[in-house]
Scaffold this motif. Structure first.
Motif, PDB file in Angstrom:
ATOM      1  N   ARG A 351       0.830  -1.211   0.000  1.00  0.00           N
ATOM      2  CA  ARG A 351       0.000   0.000   0.000  1.00  0.00           C
ATOM      3  C   ARG A 351       0.859   1.254   0.000  1.00  0.00           C
ATOM      4  N   HIS A 352       1.966   1.239   0.741  1.00  0.00           N
ATOM      5  CA  HIS A 352       2.824   2.417   0.834  1.00  0.00           C
ATOM      6  C   HIS A 352       3.485   2.721  -0.515  1.00  0.00           C
ATOM      7  N   VAL A 353       3.874   1.685  -1.229  1.00  0.00           N
ATOM      8  CA  VAL A 353       4.483   1.889  -2.543  1.00  0.00           C
ATOM      9  C   VAL A 353       3.462   2.460  -3.514  1.00  0.00           C
ATOM     10  N   ARG A 354       2.272   1.914  -3.491  1.00  0.00           N
ATOM     11  CA  ARG A 354       1.241   2.397  -4.407  1.00  0.00           C
ATOM     12  C   ARG A 354       0.895   3.859  -4.124  1.00  0.00           C
ATOM     13  N   GLU A 355       0.889   4.216  -2.857  1.00  0.00           N
ATOM     14  CA  GLU A 355       0.644   5.612  -2.513  1.00  0.00           C
ATOM     15  C   GLU A 355       1.788   6.490  -2.997  1.00  0.00           C
ATOM     16  N   ALA A 356       3.015   6.020  -2.837  1.00  0.00           N
ATOM     17  CA  ALA A 356       4.174   6.801  -3.275  1.00  0.00           C
ATOM     18  C   ALA A 356       4.180   6.994  -4.784  1.00  0.00           C
ATOM     19  N   LEU A 357       3.745   5.965  -5.525  1.00  0.00           N
ATOM     20  CA  LEU A 357       3.724   6.033  -6.987  1.00  0.00           C
ATOM     21  C   LEU A 357       2.457   6.697  -7.519  1.00  0.00           C
TER      22      LEU A 357
END
Length: 494
Positions: A351-357
């Motif tokens: 989830r954190h990666v998707r938010e960052a991207l």
């Protein structure tokens, strides 16, 4: 498929090229949808990489097709050298259906997995010192629709093929350049590997045709870069048997018998030719435990049932599952290259990666996979969402040899997916003038491969093998491949 009326092609006057480019850049910026502009995000940090990014990374979506039903996701990394003047490259990943993130993490991108400091539950990243962004700015595109984080708004929009995907990528590029006018004058190159070798020359041809037809904005196309490219499906596949013999995987007797009885055709075999079928059974027995993407690396069966269940159908994120994958008896890290790819699933589905991207909410319930097999077939294997309707792109290369165009074609010489022998064969069929015959090229005074240079008036093609390279050569020989690219971009001999 035509773009919406607000994005129709505009006439271009060759008598005032610069002012026309500026005019159309401003014109399109005024009329382009706010959805496109609002889909651009500057990414300043990434989970797993300590500190702020030491390079400029932008992600975003651009809609193409009818009513922008297809939403193509991209990563854009500015050149770490001089982005104002360095070339711009649009990179097309193979498959079809493989994600651009795979290229970013494992091949030519500015960051990669830090295996020494990673666990499967928490992958860490590190800077790639041999990123191709040292030499050029790169748009890494998730295409066709269904690849990576790209998606469609309707089920029908997922249905595509080589020619439709080509046009969608072309329209994406035009929209992207309108949205990034400062790159309109940078030299542009198309880059691709593997199955991208089919569609990339088609896209390049479309760009030249669009410029000649006066479609705006004018695209400053200079050429293309292809790695182990599938080009002539029949010829490339048939080259696997002579390649296996040349590399010592088949004995002289086995090869001679197969060549004689199969008449050089090892794919579309006459079912009544029992001698050929028997010979190919012997060939298959010799090659069945060879890793095709790099014949010297260990063969591992990593597609066991647990991985298939977790990574192809059900995995959303380790934050949403209590399964201890590494301790499961079916799961064993075997020291194989394919095991490295598992880290990307954990990272990209976080989830954190998707938010960052800045991945859109519409994609929230969709699992990211490195290569989406469902692009090529449905669950019932009856309906293909991607139709391979172009079996050979040789004629597109033949069209381009009459243009002011440069090409770099390289092959990892230990790849049996698309062997260099097949690549050389279709290059020879172009009947180009040989400028420099077969000779070694060097990195750090060591032979890095072998190269030839061809030309036809304003067209020139450099072919290079990468010694010890596999199907995605920069993954295996990053330093050598960066050196190759930089020399070629500078128009220096390898």
């Amino acid at each position: 498929m035509e773009p919406r009326s607000r994005s129709h092609l505009q006439p271009w006057s060759p008598f005032n090229k610069f002012s026309s480019r500026v005019f159309f850049a401003v014109f399109f910026l005024l009329i382009i949808s706010s959805e496109v502009i609002e889909s651009r995000f500057l990414v300043k940090s990434l989970p797993g990489l300590l500190g702020d990014l030491p390079f400029t990374l932008e992600t975003g979506y651009i809609g193409v097709g009818e009513s922008d039903d297809v939403q193509l996701f991209y990563y854009f990394v500015e050149s770490e050298g001089n982005p104002e003047d360095d070339p711009l490259m649009l990179w097309i990943t193979g498959g079809p259906g493989c994600s651009a993130l795979s290229v970013l993490l494992y091949e030519i991108g500015p960051f990669t997995i830090d295996y020494a400091n990673s666990t499967f539950e928490k992958p860490m990243l590190k800077i790639n010192p041999h990123s191709w962004t040292k030499a050029c700015s790169i748009i890494f595109l998730d295409q066709p629709v269904g690849s990576g984080f790209s998606y469609a708004k309707t089920p029908e929009a997922y249905i595509t093929n080589d020619t439709l995907s080509t046009m969608q990528t072309y329209h994406f590029l035009r929209k992207w350049l309108v949205d990034h006018p400062k790159f309109l004058n940078n030299p542009l190159y198309l880059g691709a590997d593997s199955y991208g070798g089919i569609v990339a020359p088609m896209i390049v041809q479309q760009i030249y045709n669009g410029n000649e037809a006066g479609e705006g904005p004018y695209i400053n196309i200079k050429g293309y870069v292809l790695g182990n490219p599938l080009t002539n499906t029949s010829g490339d596949n048939n080259s696997k048997v002579p390649f296996a013999h040349r590399m010592g995987l088949l004995s002289d007797a086995i090869y001679k018998s197969a060549k004689k009885n199969c008449h050089g055709e090892y794919i579309d075999v006459d079912p009544n030719n029992t001698l050929c079928i028997h010979d190919l059974q012997v060939v298959d027995k010799c090659l069945e435990r060879i890793r095709k993407s790099h014949i010297l690396e260990p063969f591992c069966d990593t597609l066991n049932s647990l991985k298939s269940d977790l990574f192809r159908r059900g995995l959303r994120s380790l934050e949403e599952t209590t399964v201890d994958i590494l301790s499961a008896p079916q799961f064993q890290i075997q020291g194989c290259r394919d095991d490295n790819y598992l880290y990307s699933y954990t990272w990209a589905n976080s989830r954190h990666v998707r938010e960052a991207l800045h991945i859109r909410e519409e994609f929230k319930q969709i699992e990211w996979v490195r290569c989406n097999e469902s692009v090529r077939s449905s669950d019932d294997d009856e309906t293909l969402s991607y139709t391979k309707n172009v079996q050979s792109s040789v004629e597109y290369h033949r069209y381009l040899i009459d243009k002011n165009c440069r090409a770099l074609v390289y092959s990892g010489d230990h790849d049996m997916v698309v062997p260099y022998l097949g690549t050389l064969k279709w290059i020879e069929s172009l009947n180009l003038l040989i400028v420099n015959d077969w000779r070694p090229w060097f990195v750090d005074e060591q032979v890095a491969g072998y190269t030839m240079k061809y030309s036809n008036h304003d067209y020139n093609l450099t072919f290079a093998t990468v010694k010890g390279g596999g199907h995605t050569a920069p993954e295996y020989k990053p330093k050598e491949c960066l050196s190759m690219l930089m020399r070629w971009l500078a128009d220096d001999d390898l």
